[in-house]
Design an enzyme around this catalytic site. Structure first.
Site, PDB file in Angstrom:
ATOM      1  N   ASP A 273       0.839  -1.194   0.000  1.00 50.19           N
ATOM      2  CA  ASP A 273       0.000   0.000   0.000  1.00 50.19           C
ATOM      3  C   ASP A 273       0.883   1.256   0.000  1.00 50.19           C
ATOM      4  O   ASP A 273       0.387   2.371  -0.080  1.00 50.19           O
ATOM      5  CB  ASP A 273      -1.005   0.006   1.149  1.00 50.19           C
ATOM      6  CG  ASP A 273      -0.376  -0.067   2.524  1.00 50.19           C
ATOM      7  OD1 ASP A 273       0.864  -0.087   2.616  1.00 50.19           O
ATOM      8  OD2 ASP A 273      -1.135  -0.114   3.521  1.00 50.19           O
TER       9      ASP A 273
ATOM     10  N   GLU B 273       9.235  -3.908  10.929  1.00 48.75           N
ATOM     11  CA  GLU B 273       9.604  -2.606  10.360  1.00 48.75           C
ATOM     12  C   GLU B 273      10.085  -1.642  11.435  1.00 48.75           C
ATOM     13  O   GLU B 273       9.414  -1.440  12.453  1.00 48.75           O
ATOM     14  CB  GLU B 273       8.420  -1.985   9.603  1.00 48.75           C
ATOM     15  CG  GLU B 273       8.778  -0.639   8.990  1.00 48.75           C
ATOM     16  CD  GLU B 273       7.806  -0.131   7.938  1.00 48.75           C
ATOM     17  OE1 GLU B 273       8.033   0.982   7.435  1.00 48.75           O
ATOM     18  OE2 GLU B 273       6.834  -0.836   7.609  1.00 48.75           O
TER      19      GLU B 273
ATOM     20  N   GLU C 113      -1.384  -5.396   8.828  1.00 51.79           N
ATOM     21  CA  GLU C 113      -0.595  -4.724   9.854  1.00 51.79           C
ATOM     22  C   GLU C 113      -1.258  -4.900  11.216  1.00 51.79           C
ATOM     23  O   GLU C 113      -2.481  -4.795  11.334  1.00 51.79           O
ATOM     24  CB  GLU C 113      -0.478  -3.224   9.543  1.00 51.79           C
ATOM     25  CG  GLU C 113       0.314  -2.926   8.288  1.00 51.79           C
ATOM     26  CD  GLU C 113       0.477  -1.419   8.051  1.00 51.79           C
ATOM     27  OE1 GLU C 113       0.098  -0.635   8.942  1.00 51.79           O
ATOM     28  OE2 GLU C 113       0.967  -1.056   6.973  1.00 51.79           O
TER      29      GLU C 113
ATOM     30  N   LYS D 213      -1.173  -9.357   3.271  1.00 49.85           N
ATOM     31  CA  LYS D 213      -0.429  -8.867   4.434  1.00 49.85           C
ATOM     32  C   LYS D 213      -1.299  -7.915   5.234  1.00 49.85           C
ATOM     33  O   LYS D 213      -1.944  -7.031   4.673  1.00 49.85           O
ATOM     34  CB  LYS D 213       0.872  -8.175   4.001  1.00 49.85           C
ATOM     35  CG  LYS D 213       1.693  -7.645   5.189  1.00 49.85           C
ATOM     36  CD  LYS D 213       3.122  -7.305   4.797  1.00 49.85           C
ATOM     37  CE  LYS D 213       3.267  -5.978   4.100  1.00 49.85           C
ATOM     38  NZ  LYS D 213       2.853  -4.810   4.931  1.00 49.85           N
TER      39      LYS D 213
ATOM     40  N   ASP E  79      -0.813  -6.093   0.172  1.00 50.78           N
ATOM     41  CA  ASP E  79      -1.244  -5.419   1.397  1.00 50.78           C
ATOM     42  C   ASP E  79      -2.756  -5.248   1.401  1.00 50.78           C
ATOM     43  O   ASP E  79      -3.335  -4.823   0.391  1.00 50.78           O
ATOM     44  CB  ASP E  79      -0.621  -4.015   1.471  1.00 50.78           C
ATOM     45  CG  ASP E  79       0.700  -3.995   2.205  1.00 50.78           C
ATOM     46  OD1 ASP E  79       0.924  -4.874   3.050  1.00 50.78           O
ATOM     47  OD2 ASP E  79       1.508  -3.090   1.929  1.00 50.78           O
TER      48      ASP E  79
END
Length: 277
Positions: free
Chosen positions: A46, A184, A117, A115, A85
């Site tokens: 993204d 990250e 978050e 994916k 994402d």
């Protein structure tokens, strides 16, 4: 011809202590070049919100944006694992929404995995998506979709409490069924500790070389995106400068009449031209 990368490739790489490679791509021609180079995985990130669409962050990216770019990348990929994402608010709202939207990215976008978050708070979504036979890559540490909650793009896990929480999050997403996890902007020693504490591969971005693999935004590593360059980015080429120079040269040659030259043009018999007068 290489070997098709799958979630098993990731699992086996960790077991054999072989590093995994991943880069972002958002279009057919770039994905094709990466695939031919032998990359393990391509992330349709993204991050396209910033590097392709020009937004300040990733929050404005829609499911339609992700589907559009995932389809293009999938058409250019033969051997890399395509991970997409899930954009902001496509999975946070409910487990049902998460499964439906993940399904769209696989079914319509032709991604191989999605994916998400977040840590403990999105484990119900991870479990449900995995139960629907869709592989999930998790993402903890600096999660760009939470940029407003974090108060900016900041390194995570620098004190004992947040460091311990990150270890717990990594273990939670593994338990929920994620096949890999992106770390990250985490201090390298902590990222190494997290990598040792779980059996699924860790993919680092600004998390040091103790991770099981690495990912970078391709415009960053090629010097094509100059708005902001994170500390963790290594420039492997200055393609942005080369592109700018080529554009300037093209403009100049068109204005002076140098381009197109004889070898770039098509001929016609003078007899034909004479008959047209």
């Amino acid at each position: 011809m290489g070997t098709k990368n799958t979630v098993l490739t990731f699992k086996n790489a960790k077991r054999k202590n072989e590093k995994l490679t991943m880069l972002t791509a958002y279009d057919y021609s770039t994905a094709k070049l990466m695939d031919e180079a032998g990359i393990n995985a391509i992330l349709v990130g993204d991050s396209l919100g910033m590097v392709v669409l020009g937004y300040e962050d990733t929050l404005a990216v829609t499911m339609e944006d992700m589907l559009h770019h995932t389809k293009a990348v999938a058409r250019g990929t033969k051997e890399a694992l395509v991970v997409t994402d899930m954009p902001f608010m496509s999975y946070q709202t409910s487990v049902y929404d998460a499964v439906c939207n993940a399904g769209r990215l696989i079914k319509e976008g032709h991604a191989h995995a999605v994916k998400l978050e977040g840590g403990v708070e999105i484990c119900p979504q991870i479990k449900a998506i995995v139960a629907a036979s869709i592989p999930v890559m998790a993402h903890i540490g600096l999660t760009p979709q939470s940029v407003n909650a974090f108060g900016g793009f900041k390194v995570q896990g620098k004190d004992e409490d947040t460091a311990r929480k990150l270890i717990e999050q990594a273990q939670a997403v593994e338990e929920a069924g994620a096949f890999a996890v992106v770390l990250e902007c985490i201090p390298s020693k902590l990222a190494e500790l997290i990598s040792q504490s779980i059996s699924i591969p860790t993919i680092g971005i600004g998390a040091g070389n103790g991770c099981d693999g690495q990912v970078l935004v391709y415009q960053d590593m090629l010097g094509m995106y100059s708005d902001f360059t994170p500390k963790f980015v290594k420039r492997y080429a200055e393609i942005g400068e080369q592109m700018n120079a080529a554009f300037v040269r093209y403009i100049d040659e068109v204005k002076t009449g140098e381009f197109p030259g004889p070898k770039h043009t098509f001929a016609i018999s003078d007899d034909v031209i004479e008959k047209l007068y």
